[in-house]
Design a protein around this motif. Structure first.
Motif, PDB file in Angstrom:
ATOM      1  N   THR A 154       0.821  -1.218   0.000  1.00  0.00           N
ATOM      2  CA  THR A 154       0.000   0.000   0.000  1.00  0.00           C
ATOM      3  C   THR A 154       0.854   1.267   0.000  1.00  0.00           C
ATOM      4  OG1 THR A 154      -0.125   0.060   2.425  1.00  0.00           O
ATOM      5  CG2 THR A 154      -1.824  -1.193   1.242  1.00  0.00           C
ATOM      6  N   MET A 155       2.172   1.101   0.134  1.00  0.00           N
ATOM      7  CA  MET A 155       3.074   2.249   0.147  1.00  0.00           C
ATOM      8  C   MET A 155       3.476   2.631  -1.271  1.00  0.00           C
ATOM      9  SD  MET A 155       5.698   1.307   3.240  1.00  0.00           S
ATOM     10  CE  MET A 155       5.140   0.870   4.879  1.00  0.00           C
ATOM     11  N   SER A 156       3.932   3.863  -1.434  1.00  0.00           N
ATOM     12  CA  SER A 156       4.491   4.275  -2.716  1.00  0.00           C
ATOM     13  C   SER A 156       5.797   3.520  -2.951  1.00  0.00           C
ATOM     14  CB  SER A 156       4.748   5.783  -2.719  1.00  0.00           C
ATOM     15  OG  SER A 156       5.788   6.110  -1.806  1.00  0.00           O
ATOM     16  N   LYS A 157       6.255   3.518  -4.186  1.00  0.00           N
ATOM     17  CA  LYS A 157       7.494   2.812  -4.523  1.00  0.00           C
ATOM     18  C   LYS A 157       8.671   3.360  -3.723  1.00  0.00           C
ATOM     19  CE  LYS A 157       5.800   0.076  -7.710  1.00  0.00           C
ATOM     20  NZ  LYS A 157       5.745  -1.390  -7.515  1.00  0.00           N
ATOM     21  N   LEU A 158       8.725   4.687  -3.609  1.00  0.00           N
ATOM     22  CA  LEU A 158       9.825   5.300  -2.864  1.00  0.00           C
ATOM     23  C   LEU A 158       9.755   4.930  -1.386  1.00  0.00           C
ATOM     24  CD1 LEU A 158      12.255   7.180  -2.757  1.00  0.00           C
ATOM     25  CD2 LEU A 158      10.675   9.108  -2.503  1.00  0.00           C
ATOM     26  N   ALA A 159       8.532   4.973  -0.810  1.00  0.00           N
ATOM     27  CA  ALA A 159       8.378   4.626   0.607  1.00  0.00           C
ATOM     28  C   ALA A 159       8.740   3.168   0.850  1.00  0.00           C
ATOM     29  CB  ALA A 159       6.948   4.905   1.065  1.00  0.00           C
ATOM     30  N   GLN A 160       8.342   2.276  -0.070  1.00  0.00           N
ATOM     31  CA  GLN A 160       8.704   0.860   0.062  1.00  0.00           C
ATOM     32  C   GLN A 160      10.221   0.698   0.116  1.00  0.00           C
ATOM     33  OE1 GLN A 160       6.944  -2.082  -2.554  1.00  0.00           O
ATOM     34  NE2 GLN A 160       5.123  -0.807  -2.844  1.00  0.00           N
ATOM     35  N   LYS A 161      10.891   1.372  -0.782  1.00  0.00           N
ATOM     36  CA  LYS A 161      12.355   1.255  -0.861  1.00  0.00           C
ATOM     37  C   LYS A 161      13.011   1.721   0.432  1.00  0.00           C
ATOM     38  CE  LYS A 161      16.234   2.686  -3.805  1.00  0.00           C
ATOM     39  NZ  LYS A 161      16.619   3.483  -4.992  1.00  0.00           N
ATOM     40  N   GLN A 162      12.531   2.851   0.941  1.00  0.00           N
ATOM     41  CA  GLN A 162      13.135   3.419   2.142  1.00  0.00           C
ATOM     42  C   GLN A 162      12.797   2.599   3.384  1.00  0.00           C
ATOM     43  OE1 GLN A 162      11.572   7.369   2.052  1.00  0.00           O
ATOM     44  NE2 GLN A 162      12.956   8.086   0.465  1.00  0.00           N
ATOM     45  N   MET A 163      11.537   2.207   3.519  1.00  0.00           N
ATOM     46  CA  MET A 163      11.102   1.504   4.714  1.00  0.00           C
ATOM     47  C   MET A 163      11.625   0.072   4.769  1.00  0.00           C
ATOM     48  SD  MET A 163       9.594   3.668   6.595  1.00  0.00           S
ATOM     49  CE  MET A 163       8.980   2.537   7.834  1.00  0.00           C
ATOM     50  N   LYS A 164      11.702  -0.586   3.626  1.00  0.00           N
ATOM     51  CA  LYS A 164      12.256  -1.939   3.619  1.00  0.00           C
ATOM     52  C   LYS A 164      13.736  -1.925   4.002  1.00  0.00           C
ATOM     53  CE  LYS A 164       9.085  -4.293   0.455  1.00  0.00           C
ATOM     54  NZ  LYS A 164       8.943  -5.004  -0.839  1.00  0.00           N
ATOM     55  N   GLN A 171      16.134  -0.016  11.853  1.00  0.00           N
ATOM     56  CA  GLN A 171      16.602   1.348  12.038  1.00  0.00           C
ATOM     57  C   GLN A 171      15.733   2.135  13.005  1.00  0.00           C
ATOM     58  OE1 GLN A 171      17.262   3.278   8.299  1.00  0.00           O
ATOM     59  NE2 GLN A 171      17.593   5.279   9.195  1.00  0.00           N
ATOM     60  N   SER A 172      16.354   3.051  13.715  1.00  0.00           N
ATOM     61  CA  SER A 172      15.636   3.922  14.633  1.00  0.00           C
ATOM     62  C   SER A 172      14.741   4.869  13.833  1.00  0.00           C
ATOM     63  CB  SER A 172      16.629   4.732  15.473  1.00  0.00           C
ATOM     64  OG  SER A 172      15.967   5.686  16.262  1.00  0.00           O
ATOM     65  N   CYS A 173      13.471   4.982  14.214  1.00  0.00           N
ATOM     66  CA  CYS A 173      12.496   5.781  13.469  1.00  0.00           C
ATOM     67  C   CYS A 173      12.879   7.254  13.428  1.00  0.00           C
ATOM     68  CB  CYS A 173      11.118   5.649  14.103  1.00  0.00           C
ATOM     69  SG  CYS A 173      10.587   3.929  14.333  1.00  0.00           S
ATOM     70  N   VAL A 340      20.584   7.900   5.738  1.00  0.00           N
ATOM     71  CA  VAL A 340      19.802   7.130   6.704  1.00  0.00           C
ATOM     72  C   VAL A 340      18.383   6.868   6.215  1.00  0.00           C
ATOM     73  CG1 VAL A 340      21.139   7.913   8.688  1.00  0.00           C
ATOM     74  CG2 VAL A 340      19.158   9.237   7.948  1.00  0.00           C
ATOM     75  N   CYS A 341      17.877   7.689   5.294  1.00  0.00           N
ATOM     76  CA  CYS A 341      16.496   7.535   4.843  1.00  0.00           C
ATOM     77  C   CYS A 341      16.370   6.729   3.555  1.00  0.00           C
ATOM     78  CB  CYS A 341      15.855   8.907   4.627  1.00  0.00           C
ATOM     79  SG  CYS A 341      15.799   9.922   6.108  1.00  0.00           S
ATOM     80  N   HIS A 342      17.379   6.706   2.729  1.00  0.00           N
ATOM     81  CA  HIS A 342      17.262   6.056   1.428  1.00  0.00           C
ATOM     82  C   HIS A 342      18.656   5.776   0.883  1.00  0.00           C
ATOM     83  CE1 HIS A 342      18.447   9.935  -0.185  1.00  0.00           C
ATOM     84  NE2 HIS A 342      17.482  10.483   0.527  1.00  0.00           N
ATOM     85  N   THR A 343      18.699   5.080  -0.256  1.00  0.00           N
ATOM     86  CA  THR A 343      19.967   4.835  -0.924  1.00  0.00           C
ATOM     87  C   THR A 343      20.550   6.168  -1.365  1.00  0.00           C
ATOM     88  OG1 THR A 343      19.166   2.715  -1.729  1.00  0.00           O
ATOM     89  CG2 THR A 343      21.103   3.632  -2.815  1.00  0.00           C
ATOM     90  N   GLN A 344      21.781   6.407  -1.002  1.00  0.00           N
ATOM     91  CA  GLN A 344      22.383   7.701  -1.245  1.00  0.00           C
ATOM     92  C   GLN A 344      22.845   7.846  -2.690  1.00  0.00           C
ATOM     93  OE1 GLN A 344      26.354   8.370   0.286  1.00  0.00           O
ATOM     94  NE2 GLN A 344      25.631  10.166   1.368  1.00  0.00           N
ATOM     95  N   PRO A 345      22.447   8.922  -3.384  1.00  0.00           N
ATOM     96  CA  PRO A 345      22.940   9.130  -4.747  1.00  0.00           C
ATOM     97  C   PRO A 345      24.393   9.587  -4.738  1.00  0.00           C
ATOM     98  CG  PRO A 345      21.565  10.971  -4.074  1.00  0.00           C
ATOM     99  CD  PRO A 345      21.478   9.956  -2.971  1.00  0.00           C
TER     100      PRO A 345
END
Length: 392
Positions: A154-164, A171-173, A340-345
């Motif tokens: 139910t999450m967006s693609k970006l949210a799935q990537k970050q939350m997974k 990880q600490s919220c 910390v939130c997502h894959t770093q570019p």
């Protein structure tokens, strides 16, 4: 009197006058009474009513909470003060209560009893809570939010990537969700203390016609002694020192400006929106402050650009001899704070004019003061694909 005398003897030497069973039963009952009373008193301090009985808590953080999703949402589940700020396990709860005893002193001496005092202390209090959440791996959040219970589909693609990715590391919220229940503190007044501790404040004397680099965003002045500001010199900007007088130095600043309006903003290079300096309206209108040279037209935007140079005064401190320490600090900050939130570019993944928009979308989730933000953004721009052509 005989009754009181017998009672005293019994209490003073119970083993002489009572049986072992009587002593054990009495101790057991007294233990229940004590433990029940202790827990009743403890739980009374774990209520929202108790928390907001203090005016400074009711007038600020409680009001802020009511404007967030933790107060009102589709599920009808509300998080109260103790849900987030009091651990559920008994051992951690007692430790937290002992730690929170210092709040009594704050209440007694009225440390945050006014809005002004509260705002002055907001960053300190928030930093202490963030550190506690980090120490506990955001256990207070995870009492309600469990990675294993999340519906990824139910999450967006970006949210799935970050939350997974966060779930894999447990990880600490609070790494990504600062300011989720209360207003974020104003961090722009910190003046980059960690940055200055790393790179220093600069030399005490200067050599004319030598290049230096601004370690902070600095005011520019018309003269070596006046207080009238002529603009702002941006962090990590290269200048040439022309003269020294008292606590100020005269510097030459070169770059490009857009031929729009007064053209007060000086950029690093033609067609690149990387800030070097911003002049005041008065400075831009004053003859001789800005010297213009060649002009070019940007074929992508149709704007005309002009190469310029200006000579103004600035405070001598926070001018350092090398740019490398600034880039080293910016690189480390970017890689530790922005991953910390997502894959770093990679730095060279975007060009110099794309990075500001991308970076501004990240800084809401990190703890940086204004100078560090400006430094990291300039680092990303100067190490972008615009300058590292072979990367993209």
């Amino acid at each position: 009197m005989k009754y009181f005398k017998d009672l005293w003897q019994t209490l003073n030497k119970p083993a002489k006058y009572l049986t072992l069973g009587s002593i054990s039963l009495t101790a057991f009952i007294m233990g229940i009474i004590f433990w029940g009373g202790f827990n009743t008193a403890l739980e009374a301090t774990n209520t929202e009513e108790f928390c907001i009985s203090c005016h400074s808590m009711e007038s600020k953080p409680y009001q802020e909470l009511q404007a967030t999703v933790h107060w009102s949402n589709n599920s009808g589940v509300r998080a109260t003060c103790p849900d987030c700020h009091v651990p559920h396990s008994w051992g951690r709860k007692i430790a937290r209560k002992m730690e929170a005893s210092s709040d009594v002193w704050g209440w007694l001496f009225q440390t945050v009893n006014t809005s002004e005092k509260f705002e002055d202390k907001r960053l300190e209090m928030a930093s202490r809570e963030w550190a506690r959440f980090e120490r506990d791996d955001s256990l207070a959040c995870k009492n309600c939010h469990n990675y294993n219970s999340m519906k990824w589909e139910t999450m967006s693609k970006l949210a799935q990537k970050q939350m997974k990715s966060a779930a894999e590391r447990d990880q600490s919220c609070v790494d990504c969700h600062k300011g989720i229940a209360h207003t974020l503190p104003e961090m722009g007044t910190a003046r980059a203390p960690q940055l200055i501790a790393e790179v220093g404040t600069g030399p005490s004397s200067f050599t004319n016609e030598q290049p230096y680099f601004s370690a902070l965003t600095k005011p520019l002045y018309f003269s070596p002694t006046g207080d009238v500001q002529a603009g702002t010199l941006n962090v990590a900007t290269k200048v040439t020192v022309l003269a020294s007088e008292g606590d100020r130095v005269k510097v030459a600043i070169d770059g490009w400006r857009k031929k729009v309006g007064l053209g007060r903003v000086i950029y690093f290079d033609f067609g690149i929106n990387m800030l070097t300096a911003q002049l005041s309206k008065e400075a831009a209108k004053t003859d001789g402050i800005i010297n213009g040279f060649e002009e070019k037209e940007d074929t992508m935007t149709g704007l005309k650009w002009q190469r310029v140079e200006t000579e103004l005064w600035t405070d001598a401190e926070y001018l350092i001899t090398e740019q490398k320490p600034l880039w080293d600090y910016a690189r480390t900050t970017f890689r530790t704070s922005c991953s910390v939130c997502h894959t770093q570019p990679d730095e060279a993944h975007f060009d110099a004019n794309t990075w500001p928009g991308m970076f501004q979308g990240m800084i809401a989730f990190v703890n940086m003061d204004d100078d560090t933000q400006a430094l990291v953004q300039k680092y990303l721009q100067q190490h972008s694909s615009t300058f590292v052509k072979e990367a993209h």
